[in-house]
Design a protein around this motif. Structure first.
Motif, PDB file in Angstrom:
ATOM      1  N   THR A 129       0.811  -1.203   0.000  1.00  0.00           N
ATOM      2  CA  THR A 129       0.000   0.000   0.000  1.00  0.00           C
ATOM      3  C   THR A 129       0.853   1.266   0.000  1.00  0.00           C
ATOM      4  OG1 THR A 129      -1.574  -1.266   1.288  1.00  0.00           O
ATOM      5  CG2 THR A 129      -1.986   1.088   1.101  1.00  0.00           C
ATOM      6  N   PHE A 130       1.965   1.226   0.755  1.00  0.00           N
ATOM      7  CA  PHE A 130       2.763   2.453   0.869  1.00  0.00           C
ATOM      8  C   PHE A 130       4.066   2.390   0.080  1.00  0.00           C
ATOM      9  CE2 PHE A 130       0.103   2.306   4.690  1.00  0.00           C
ATOM     10  CZ  PHE A 130      -0.535   3.529   4.565  1.00  0.00           C
ATOM     11  N   GLY A 131       4.334   1.252  -0.561  1.00  0.00           N
ATOM     12  CA  GLY A 131       5.529   1.144  -1.387  1.00  0.00           C
ATOM     13  C   GLY A 131       6.834   1.292  -0.628  1.00  0.00           C
ATOM     14  N   LEU A 132       6.838   0.952   0.632  1.00  0.00           N
ATOM     15  CA  LEU A 132       8.065   1.095   1.428  1.00  0.00           C
ATOM     16  C   LEU A 132       8.988  -0.097   1.207  1.00  0.00           C
ATOM     17  CD1 LEU A 132       6.460   2.299   4.786  1.00  0.00           C
ATOM     18  CD2 LEU A 132       7.508   3.715   3.016  1.00  0.00           C
ATOM     19  N   ARG A 133      10.253   0.084   1.546  1.00  0.00           N
ATOM     20  CA  ARG A 133      11.220  -1.002   1.505  1.00  0.00           C
ATOM     21  C   ARG A 133      12.180  -0.853   2.694  1.00  0.00           C
ATOM     22  NH1 ARG A 133       8.159  -2.315  -1.821  1.00  0.00           N
ATOM     23  NH2 ARG A 133       8.517  -3.038  -3.952  1.00  0.00           N
ATOM     24  N   GLY A 134      12.890  -1.934   3.018  1.00  0.00           N
ATOM     25  CA  GLY A 134      13.987  -1.851   3.981  1.00  0.00           C
ATOM     26  C   GLY A 134      13.551  -1.675   5.425  1.00  0.00           C
ATOM     27  N   THR A 135      14.296  -0.821   6.140  1.00  0.00           N
ATOM     28  CA  THR A 135      14.087  -0.660   7.578  1.00  0.00           C
ATOM     29  C   THR A 135      12.666  -0.230   7.916  1.00  0.00           C
ATOM     30  OG1 THR A 135      16.361   0.101   7.628  1.00  0.00           O
ATOM     31  CG2 THR A 135      15.104   0.352   9.656  1.00  0.00           C
ATOM     32  N   ALA A 136      12.086   0.615   7.068  1.00  0.00           N
ATOM     33  CA  ALA A 136      10.727   1.101   7.337  1.00  0.00           C
ATOM     34  C   ALA A 136       9.756  -0.069   7.446  1.00  0.00           C
ATOM     35  CB  ALA A 136      10.293   2.065   6.235  1.00  0.00           C
ATOM     36  N   VAL A 137       9.957  -1.080   6.598  1.00  0.00           N
ATOM     37  CA  VAL A 137       9.072  -2.251   6.628  1.00  0.00           C
ATOM     38  C   VAL A 137       9.274  -3.026   7.930  1.00  0.00           C
ATOM     39  CG1 VAL A 137       8.365  -4.337   5.415  1.00  0.00           C
ATOM     40  CG2 VAL A 137       9.196  -2.369   4.118  1.00  0.00           C
ATOM     41  N   SER A 138      10.538  -3.149   8.349  1.00  0.00           N
ATOM     42  CA  SER A 138      10.814  -3.856   9.597  1.00  0.00           C
ATOM     43  C   SER A 138      10.148  -3.157  10.772  1.00  0.00           C
ATOM     44  CB  SER A 138      12.322  -3.927   9.837  1.00  0.00           C
ATOM     45  OG  SER A 138      12.929  -4.641   8.793  1.00  0.00           O
ATOM     46  N   LEU A 139      10.229  -1.834  10.806  1.00  0.00           N
ATOM     47  CA  LEU A 139       9.600  -1.082  11.894  1.00  0.00           C
ATOM     48  C   LEU A 139       8.087  -1.263  11.855  1.00  0.00           C
ATOM     49  CD1 LEU A 139      11.739   2.190  11.932  1.00  0.00           C
ATOM     50  CD2 LEU A 139      11.826   0.245  13.504  1.00  0.00           C
ATOM     51  N   ALA A 140       7.526  -1.264  10.633  1.00  0.00           N
ATOM     52  CA  ALA A 140       6.085  -1.495  10.495  1.00  0.00           C
ATOM     53  C   ALA A 140       5.717  -2.855  11.060  1.00  0.00           C
ATOM     54  CB  ALA A 140       5.677  -1.391   9.025  1.00  0.00           C
ATOM     55  N   ALA A 141       6.577  -3.852  10.795  1.00  0.00           N
ATOM     56  CA  ALA A 141       6.291  -5.206  11.287  1.00  0.00           C
ATOM     57  C   ALA A 141       6.245  -5.229  12.816  1.00  0.00           C
ATOM     58  CB  ALA A 141       7.356  -6.178  10.776  1.00  0.00           C
ATOM     59  N   ILE A 142       7.205  -4.539  13.432  1.00  0.00           N
ATOM     60  CA  ILE A 142       7.237  -4.516  14.896  1.00  0.00           C
ATOM     61  C   ILE A 142       5.983  -3.816  15.426  1.00  0.00           C
ATOM     62  CG2 ILE A 142       8.474  -3.586  16.892  1.00  0.00           C
ATOM     63  CD1 ILE A 142      11.067  -4.023  15.275  1.00  0.00           C
ATOM     64  N   GLY A 143       5.641  -2.690  14.771  1.00  0.00           N
ATOM     65  CA  GLY A 143       4.429  -1.969  15.178  1.00  0.00           C
ATOM     66  C   GLY A 143       3.186  -2.827  15.026  1.00  0.00           C
ATOM     67  N   GLY A 144       3.133  -3.597  13.936  1.00  0.00           N
ATOM     68  CA  GLY A 144       1.971  -4.447  13.694  1.00  0.00           C
ATOM     69  C   GLY A 144       1.811  -5.511  14.778  1.00  0.00           C
ATOM     70  N   ALA A 145       2.930  -6.116  15.180  1.00  0.00           N
ATOM     71  CA  ALA A 145       2.868  -7.159  16.213  1.00  0.00           C
ATOM     72  C   ALA A 145       2.372  -6.575  17.527  1.00  0.00           C
ATOM     73  CB  ALA A 145       4.251  -7.795  16.402  1.00  0.00           C
ATOM     74  N   VAL A 146       2.909  -5.419  17.900  1.00  0.00           N
ATOM     75  CA  VAL A 146       2.511  -4.799  19.168  1.00  0.00           C
ATOM     76  C   VAL A 146       1.031  -4.406  19.119  1.00  0.00           C
ATOM     77  CG1 VAL A 146       2.878  -2.825  20.689  1.00  0.00           C
ATOM     78  CG2 VAL A 146       4.843  -4.002  19.678  1.00  0.00           C
ATOM     79  N   ALA A 147       0.592  -3.843  17.965  1.00  0.00           N
ATOM     80  CA  ALA A 147      -0.795  -3.410  17.853  1.00  0.00           C
ATOM     81  C   ALA A 147      -1.746  -4.593  18.001  1.00  0.00           C
ATOM     82  CB  ALA A 147      -1.018  -2.709  16.506  1.00  0.00           C
ATOM     83  N   VAL A 148      -1.435  -5.688  17.309  1.00  0.00           N
ATOM     84  CA  VAL A 148      -2.306  -6.868  17.395  1.00  0.00           C
ATOM     85  C   VAL A 148      -2.317  -7.418  18.822  1.00  0.00           C
ATOM     86  CG1 VAL A 148      -2.517  -9.293  16.715  1.00  0.00           C
ATOM     87  CG2 VAL A 148      -2.214  -7.526  14.982  1.00  0.00           C
ATOM     88  N   ALA A 149      -1.135  -7.443  19.459  1.00  0.00           N
ATOM     89  CA  ALA A 149      -1.063  -7.957  20.827  1.00  0.00           C
ATOM     90  C   ALA A 149      -1.928  -7.125  21.772  1.00  0.00           C
ATOM     91  CB  ALA A 149       0.383  -7.981  21.305  1.00  0.00           C
ATOM     92  N   LEU A 150      -1.860  -5.794  21.626  1.00  0.00           N
ATOM     93  CA  LEU A 150      -2.658  -4.923  22.496  1.00  0.00           C
ATOM     94  C   LEU A 150      -4.143  -5.141  22.244  1.00  0.00           C
ATOM     95  CD1 LEU A 150      -0.646  -1.560  22.415  1.00  0.00           C
ATOM     96  CD2 LEU A 150      -0.791  -3.244  24.261  1.00  0.00           C
ATOM     97  N   LEU A 151      -4.498  -5.294  20.962  1.00  0.00           N
ATOM     98  CA  LEU A 151      -5.905  -5.512  20.610  1.00  0.00           C
ATOM     99  C   LEU A 151      -6.410  -6.819  21.222  1.00  0.00           C
ATOM    100  CD1 LEU A 151      -8.124  -4.187  18.947  1.00  0.00           C
ATOM    101  CD2 LEU A 151      -7.463  -5.644  17.032  1.00  0.00           C
ATOM    102  N   ILE A 152      -5.618  -7.883  21.081  1.00  0.00           N
ATOM    103  CA  ILE A 152      -6.028  -9.182  21.636  1.00  0.00           C
ATOM    104  C   ILE A 152      -6.176  -9.084  23.147  1.00  0.00           C
ATOM    105  CG2 ILE A 152      -5.315 -11.568  22.007  1.00  0.00           C
ATOM    106  CD1 ILE A 152      -3.847 -11.424  19.346  1.00  0.00           C
ATOM    107  N   ARG A 153      -5.231  -8.400  23.765  1.00  0.00           N
ATOM    108  CA  ARG A 153      -5.234  -8.287  25.224  1.00  0.00           C
ATOM    109  C   ARG A 153      -6.454  -7.498  25.714  1.00  0.00           C
ATOM    110  NH1 ARG A 153      -5.736  -7.732  29.723  1.00  0.00           N
ATOM    111  NH2 ARG A 153      -4.255  -7.604  31.434  1.00  0.00           N
TER     112      ARG A 153
END
Lengths: 348, 286
Positions: A129-153
């Motif tokens: 969707t955002f056409g990102l590559r590299g470190t930005a994608v890795s940071l997005a991945a970390i953010g995604g995991a935390v967001a899902v964890a908070l939502l589940i919790r």
């Protein structure tokens, strides 16, 4: 002192010491055995394969000798790949075991309850969707995991509730279909990049990635070690945990650290399927049913390194990503877990 | 045993509930130091809820539970855990755990950040195992033990915590009568030898009357009567609290009050007349 019902033992303190020794010896034997296995897997990954090294050559190159091809291949490909395998194996194994022990459910590993899927989804969104590559994608991945964890919790309720697992499984299904939708609308080129985030692979290992994961683990693991002491009492149920003065935030704190460990590993290698799920119960079974986080980490290392070697060199002439192989092991493992659970489940 | 008048643990005007539903209402209770206090009452009268509130597992909606004059909810939970122990009704036995390991976990509030095992821990665990008669089980897996042995191990864990006060929620549930008596004897020993203040919820009224120094009868979230067993266990109060017709006689074994329940088939009037033929339920109302 009151009369006891049983024969008085000659030296009670000695009896207590003896009783404490048994499980400790087994624990140390399990850790020792796993360290030997992990070291062997590491050696096989580094020394064997397309290009074979002798042990003296390995150390010569490690300490700076320049040999044509050999040095480049070892230092820029095989070694970072194996070291990253160790690090993500530890992160997945320990992160998974923290989930399973804190939530008191062997099914509640981060890859089953959608946390790793959260990382993958965020990465795929970033790529497509955002056409990102590299470190930005890795940071997005970390953010995604935390967001899902908070939502589940927040939806699933308290630690120790079965709802967390149910909500997590539903979350996994929703995220999987969302990813399908994204992929169906993406360009072939983007899909190629996105797929790396869906099947775990150590293919793109390099030293900067290794350094980033090592640094994260060096910060997160000591914190976890301090908090994990409370596991000894939270295991006894919420009431006793409070009665014995466990810090209220300890379980959530441990879960958050586990989410970060897993997220960092996903950001580095993609979601290596079911390593987090399999490591904890395996280590636990070896340790006489008693959970061990360190043991789970070492099992994770052995799983990742051996699956990577098998996938890379031993399946015909194609290269199978490590995540595909571990994923294939996941289903029979779940059956083993269920069969074992019905025969040996015992609580209270 | 003489009941001293001081009380380190006090429920002051405590109201506890779940959401809208109030279970314990504006209740006052001073737990006499160094005594065995037993809380009795019908199912759902709020006795377990009160115990959970006193153990800081539930936060009162109003009022406060005071430990040494300070509200337990405002104190550090570790601090409280060094003074106030708790054995809940259904603790979880972790898979594969050995007796000595489980009992050792009672030392948690006394251990530092890294949980180093000290000689004080060793001594407390050894004492707890000896007193409860579980030393010979020390290296056994808890999940292989019988119900009675397991309950003694849990008591040992609570003893290892080494607290001045100990709260127990129905410690005799799932035990046969011999093991019930054994368990209560153990707690009475603990009270006498160590001076531990004990508060427990019990179902068995006659055993409660035997072992309590201070008996508390609850009904609908309130204390109906409290005091020495012979002042609380009377035919009138038992009828009020449990809705049960009964006779109270003196227990020939212990000299404490003994409740004899009168069911539909066992009434003094019936016994005097025809034989009490058991019929189907509700026969009396036909």
């Amino acid at each position: 002192m009151t009369a006891t019902l049983l024969e008085p033992t000659a030296d009670p303190v000695a009896a207590v010491r003896r009783a404490r020794r048994g499980p400790r010896r087994r624990y140390l034997a399990v850790l020792g055995g796993l360290i030997v296995l992990a070291t062997a897997a590491f050696a096989v990954n580094v020394l064997l394969g397309d290009y074979t090294y002798t042990v003296p050559d390995f150390f010569r190159i490690l300490f700076g000798e320049q040999l044509p091809v050999a040095t480049y291949l070892l230092m820029e490909s095989k070694l970072p790949r194996a070291v990253l395998g160790i690090l993500v194996g530890l992160c997945f194994g320990i992160g998974g075991a923290v989930f399973q022990t804190t939530l008191r459910n062997p099914l509640a590993s981060p890859d089953v309850v959608g946390v790793t899927w959260g990382a993958s989804t965020a990465a795929v969104v970033a790529v497509i969707t955002f056409g990102l590559r590299g470190t930005a994608v890795s940071l997005a991945a970390i953010g995604g995991a935390v967001a899902v964890a908070l939502l589940i919790r927040s939806v699933g309720g308290n630690v120790g509730s079965h709802r967390i697992v149910l909500v997590g499984v539903a979350m996994t299904a929703a995220l999987a279909s969302f990813i399908e939708y994204l992929l169906s609308r993406a360009s072939i080129w983007d899909v190629q990049v996105a797929l790396q985030w869906l099947a775990g692979s150590l293919h793109a290992s390099d030293w900067p990635t290794v350094r980033a994961v090592a640094l994260s683990a060096a910060i997160l693991l000591p914190l976890l070690a301090v908090l994990s002491r409370s596991l000894r009492v939270t295991q006894l149920g919420d009431d006793l945990a409070t009665g014995l003065g466990a810090r209220r935030f300890a379980p959530d704190g441990m879960l958050l650290i586990a989410v970060l460990l897993v997220a960092v590993a996903v950001a580095a290698s993609g979601p290596i399927a079911f390593v987090a799920f399999m490591a904890g119960p395996t280590a636990r079974a070896l340790n006489g049913g008693r959970p061990t986080l360190l043991g789970a980490g070492l099992v994770g290392v052995v799983l990742v390194l051996s699956a990577d070697f098998v996938g890379h060199y031993l399946i015909g002439d194609i290269t199978v990503p490590v995540g595909v192989l571990t994923g294939a092991c996941g289903a029979p493992f779940m059956l083993w877990l269920l069969a074992r659970g019905t025969s040996s489940r015992s609580s209270s | 045993m003489s009941v001293s008048t001081s009380a380190r643990l006090v429920a002051a005007d405590v109201t506890i509930g779940y959401g809208e539903r109030v279970v314990v209402e504006a209740l006052d209770l001073a737990v006499p130091d160094g005594a065995v206090t037993v809380i009795v009452g019908a199912n759902a009268c709020g006795k377990s809820t009160l115990l959970r509130g006193m153990a800081r597992l539930l936060r009162p909606q109003s009022g406060a539970v005071l430990l040494d004059g300070v509200a337990v909810h405002t104190r550090s939970t570790r601090d409280v855990a060094r003074t106030l122990g708790l054995l809940p009704q259904q603790p979880i036995t972790p898979e594969g755990i050995t007796v000595v390991d489980l009992v050792g976990r009672g030392r948690h509030p006394h251990q530092g950040l890294l949980g180093r095992w000290t000689s004080a821990d060793e001594r407390a665990v050894t004492d707890a195992l000896v007193v409860t008669g579980t030393l010979d089980l020390a290296d056994r897996a808890v999940d292989e033990l019988s119900g009675g042995q397991r309950q003694r191990v849990w008591i040992a864990m609570a003893l290892a915590q080494d607290t001045d006060l100990l709260l127990l929620d129905e410690p005799t549930t799932y035990l046969d009568v011999a093991h019930q008596v054994e368990m209560l004897d153990l707690l009475a020993d603990l009270n006498r030898n160590r001076g531990t203040t004990i508060v427990m919820v019990l179902h068995e009224l006659n055993l409660a009357a035997r072992y309590a120094d201070h008996l508390v009868a609850m009904k609908a979230g309130r204390v109906v009567a409290e005091g020495a067993p012979h002042t609380v266990v009377t035919e009138e109060i038992v009828r009020d609290v449990f809705g049960l017709d009964n006779r109270v006689i003196t227990d020939p074994v212990s000299g404490t009050p003994l409740v004899l329940p009168a069911g539909r088939h066992h009434r003094p009037s019936l016994l005097a007349g025809k034989s009490p033929t058991p019929e189907y339920e509700g026969a009396e109302y036909l």
